[in-house]
Design a protein around this motif. Structure first.
Motif, PDB file in Angstrom:
ATOM      1  N   HIS A  56      -8.650 -11.887  53.944  1.00  0.00           N
ATOM      2  CA  HIS A  56      -8.397 -12.135  52.529  1.00  0.00           C
ATOM      3  C   HIS A  56      -9.656 -12.172  51.669  1.00  0.00           C
ATOM      4  O   HIS A  56      -9.582 -11.906  50.461  1.00  0.00           O
ATOM      5  CB  HIS A  56      -7.631 -13.451  52.352  1.00  0.00           C
ATOM      6  N   ASN A  57     -10.816 -12.513  52.255  1.00  0.00           N
ATOM      7  CA  ASN A  57     -12.006 -12.758  51.430  1.00  0.00           C
ATOM      8  C   ASN A  57     -13.127 -11.756  51.656  1.00  0.00           C
ATOM      9  O   ASN A  57     -14.287 -12.032  51.349  1.00  0.00           O
ATOM     10  CB  ASN A  57     -12.517 -14.186  51.667  1.00  0.00           C
ATOM     11  N   THR A  58     -12.799 -10.602  52.225  1.00  0.00           N
ATOM     12  CA  THR A  58     -13.773  -9.518  52.334  1.00  0.00           C
ATOM     13  C   THR A  58     -13.091  -8.210  51.953  1.00  0.00           C
ATOM     14  O   THR A  58     -11.869  -8.079  52.071  1.00  0.00           O
ATOM     15  CB  THR A  58     -14.342  -9.371  53.759  1.00  0.00           C
ATOM     16  N   VAL A  59     -13.882  -7.270  51.491  1.00  0.00           N
ATOM     17  CA  VAL A  59     -13.345  -5.947  51.187  1.00  0.00           C
ATOM     18  C   VAL A  59     -14.440  -4.906  51.374  1.00  0.00           C
ATOM     19  O   VAL A  59     -15.607  -5.150  51.055  1.00  0.00           O
ATOM     20  CB  VAL A  59     -12.774  -5.874  49.750  1.00  0.00           C
ATOM     21  N   GLY A  60     -14.073  -3.788  51.930  1.00  0.00           N
ATOM     22  CA  GLY A  60     -14.944  -2.621  51.998  1.00  0.00           C
ATOM     23  C   GLY A  60     -14.336  -1.517  51.158  1.00  0.00           C
ATOM     24  O   GLY A  60     -13.119  -1.351  51.129  1.00  0.00           O
ATOM     25  N   MET A  61     -15.177  -0.770  50.459  1.00  0.00           N
ATOM     26  CA  MET A  61     -14.715   0.350  49.645  1.00  0.00           C
ATOM     27  C   MET A  61     -15.207   1.631  50.301  1.00  0.00           C
ATOM     28  O   MET A  61     -16.407   1.766  50.584  1.00  0.00           O
ATOM     29  CB  MET A  61     -15.239   0.230  48.219  1.00  0.00           C
TER      30      MET A  61
ATOM     31  N   VAL B 204     -18.986   2.804  50.674  1.00  0.00           N
ATOM     32  CA  VAL B 204     -19.809   2.952  49.473  1.00  0.00           C
ATOM     33  C   VAL B 204     -20.036   1.615  48.774  1.00  0.00           C
ATOM     34  O   VAL B 204     -20.870   1.530  47.860  1.00  0.00           O
ATOM     35  CB  VAL B 204     -19.186   3.969  48.501  1.00  0.00           C
ATOM     36  N   ALA B 205     -19.322   0.570  49.170  1.00  0.00           N
ATOM     37  CA  ALA B 205     -19.520  -0.759  48.595  1.00  0.00           C
ATOM     38  C   ALA B 205     -18.795  -1.777  49.465  1.00  0.00           C
ATOM     39  O   ALA B 205     -17.900  -1.433  50.239  1.00  0.00           O
ATOM     40  CB  ALA B 205     -18.992  -0.823  47.159  1.00  0.00           C
ATOM     41  N   PHE B 206     -19.209  -3.037  49.344  1.00  0.00           N
ATOM     42  CA  PHE B 206     -18.510  -4.120  50.040  1.00  0.00           C
ATOM     43  C   PHE B 206     -18.667  -5.394  49.232  1.00  0.00           C
ATOM     44  O   PHE B 206     -19.542  -5.511  48.366  1.00  0.00           O
ATOM     45  CB  PHE B 206     -19.059  -4.320  51.458  1.00  0.00           C
ATOM     46  N   ALA B 207     -17.806  -6.344  49.514  1.00  0.00           N
ATOM     47  CA  ALA B 207     -17.903  -7.651  48.860  1.00  0.00           C
ATOM     48  C   ALA B 207     -17.367  -8.725  49.793  1.00  0.00           C
ATOM     49  O   ALA B 207     -16.452  -8.480  50.583  1.00  0.00           O
ATOM     50  CB  ALA B 207     -17.120  -7.657  47.549  1.00  0.00           C
ATOM     51  N   VAL B 208     -17.966  -9.918  49.700  1.00  0.00           N
ATOM     52  CA  VAL B 208     -17.566 -11.081  50.491  1.00  0.00           C
ATOM     53  C   VAL B 208     -17.515 -12.281  49.563  1.00  0.00           C
ATOM     54  O   VAL B 208     -18.436 -12.495  48.758  1.00  0.00           O
ATOM     55  CB  VAL B 208     -18.566 -11.354  51.633  1.00  0.00           C
ATOM     56  N   LEU B 209     -16.463 -13.055  49.657  1.00  0.00           N
ATOM     57  CA  LEU B 209     -16.327 -14.294  48.898  1.00  0.00           C
ATOM     58  C   LEU B 209     -16.309 -15.452  49.885  1.00  0.00           C
ATOM     59  O   LEU B 209     -15.486 -15.474  50.807  1.00  0.00           O
ATOM     60  CB  LEU B 209     -15.042 -14.281  48.080  1.00  0.00           C
ATOM     61  N   CYS B 210     -17.219 -16.395  49.697  1.00  0.00           N
ATOM     62  CA  CYS B 210     -17.284 -17.552  50.587  1.00  0.00           C
ATOM     63  C   CYS B 210     -16.333 -18.651  50.107  1.00  0.00           C
ATOM     64  O   CYS B 210     -16.005 -18.737  48.917  1.00  0.00           O
ATOM     65  CB  CYS B 210     -18.709 -18.100  50.638  1.00  0.00           C
ATOM     66  N   ASP B 211     -15.919 -19.505  51.032  1.00  0.00           N
ATOM     67  CA  ASP B 211     -15.118 -20.659  50.645  1.00  0.00           C
ATOM     68  C   ASP B 211     -15.890 -21.492  49.631  1.00  0.00           C
ATOM     69  O   ASP B 211     -17.120 -21.612  49.718  1.00  0.00           O
ATOM     70  CB  ASP B 211     -14.796 -21.518  51.873  1.00  0.00           C
ATOM     71  N   PRO B 212     -15.200 -22.107  48.672  1.00  0.00           N
ATOM     72  CA  PRO B 212     -15.916 -22.831  47.614  1.00  0.00           C
ATOM     73  C   PRO B 212     -16.522 -24.138  48.106  1.00  0.00           C
ATOM     74  O   PRO B 212     -16.024 -24.769  49.043  1.00  0.00           O
ATOM     75  CB  PRO B 212     -14.820 -23.089  46.583  1.00  0.00           C
ATOM     76  N   ASP B 213     -17.607 -24.542  47.450  1.00  0.00           N
ATOM     77  CA  ASP B 213     -18.249 -25.823  47.712  1.00  0.00           C
ATOM     78  C   ASP B 213     -18.255 -26.639  46.428  1.00  0.00           C
ATOM     79  O   ASP B 213     -18.617 -26.115  45.359  1.00  0.00           O
ATOM     80  CB  ASP B 213     -19.699 -25.628  48.168  1.00  0.00           C
TER      81      ASP B 213
END
Length: 323
Positions: free
Chosen positions: A51-56, A63-72
């Motif tokens: 749910h919290n990562t994506v590759g394009m 060509v791109a990626f993103a990662v969202l960490c659990d909130p603090d």
């Protein structure tokens, strides 16, 4: 553009290594990654890959990626740290804006599950010379909120500091040993209470990214004990194998250095740094490096300068709302 989106998985590790290599060459981040580094990141027990990562992808090329960490929860804000990049050859096509949109969508969903009532905040980070990131941040509602220096010093040509006295106002320096591990974690949480980005390191995070990390080097780390054998201060050092492979120089990274408030003003940090620099020089390291908050409340910037550390790069943290 015909871009496919899907969560990151272990099979994507070679593509992530290749993408990050291209990013480093273009942006001069000074950070290098190998297969084991990426595998360690994706194996973080707190990271929800699905749910919290994506590759394009364009065909078989990431060509791109993103990662969202659990909130603090940090000083009244629920902060979401992020990681991501766009292949330099694919920039200025809107992928960066797509990444920010994906991050915000996921962060809003996670924020809604928390009952803290605190507002949500996203953060981005990168080198100050990355004009593309700065423009993207401004365009998508982010603003600089913190500045950092990466600093380094040579361990061959610059004289190393003299070892600290054996008894430093009642403090005794000993090499790191695993019997101190939990006490160091607790001391770390106390030492960083007054820092801007403080969040408590729990046992899982400690085993993943501190003394349990692949990069951790106990043989150049050290602890200062008080008269009751409690941890008063500590220095945890790292070595990044991918950096050595890319640069041809072994670097001892001062990963975490902290002193409990009751023991500040006794020269603890200087004593620990002197020990680690001496040990690193004896063990064949070529240089030492660290990252420091330019607004560090404990005077760390002046200390590092007095030990011949010089600034290599300036880093910027950008913060933006979830909406």
């Amino acid at each position: 553009m015909d871009i496919a989106y899907r969560p990151l998985e272990e099979a994507d590790i070679p593509a992530l290594v290749s993408l990050r290599d291209e990013v480093e060459r273009a942006d001069r981040t000074g950070m290098h990654y190998d297969v084991a580094d990426i595998r360690e990141e994706l194996s973080d027990p707190k990271l929800d890959l699905v749910h919290n990562t994506v590759g394009m992808w364009s065909g078989d090329r990431m060509v791109a990626f993103a990662v969202l960490c659990d909130p603090d929860p940090v000083r009244g804000v629920l902060r979401f740290e992020t990681n991501g990049a766009v292949d330099p050859a694919w920039r200025r096509r809107g992928l960066g804006t797509e990444i920010i949109g994906w991050m915000r969508t996921r962060a809003r969903a996670l924020h809604a599950k928390h009952d803290s009532g605190a507002p949500g905040e996203l953060t981005l980070g990168g080198v100050s010379t990355n004009a593309g990131l700065a423009a993207l941040a401004e365009r998508t509602g982010f603003a600089p909120c913190r500045y950092w220096f990466t600093m380094s010093r040579d361990l061959h040509t610059t004289p190393l500091p003299a070892p600290a006295p054996a008894d430093l106002e009642g403090l005794r320096l000993v090499p790191f040993a695993w019997g101190y591990d939990e006490a160091v974690r607790l001391a770390h949480n106390e030492a960083f209470l007054d820092h801007w980005d403080y969040t408590e390191a729990d046992e899982v995070e400690w085993r993943t990214w501190y003394t349990g990390a692949r990069a951790f080097r106990p043989d150049v780390s050290a602890v200062l004990l008080d008269i009751d054998n409690h941890v008063a201060a500590y220095l945890l050092a790292d070595e990044y194998v991918a950096d050595t492979a890319a640069t041809g120089r072994r670097t001892c990274t001062v990963g975490h250095l902290g002193t409990r408030p009751a023991h500040r003003g006794k020269g603890a940090a200087r004593a620990l740094l002197a020990h680690t620099l001496q040990a690193a020089g004896q063990q064949g390291y070529d240089r030492a490096e660290l990252v420091v908050d330019t607004a560090n409340p404990t005077g760390a910037l002046g200390l590092y300068g007095s030990l011949a550390f010089v600034t290599d790069r300036k880093l910027i943290t950008y913060a933006g709302p979830l909406d």
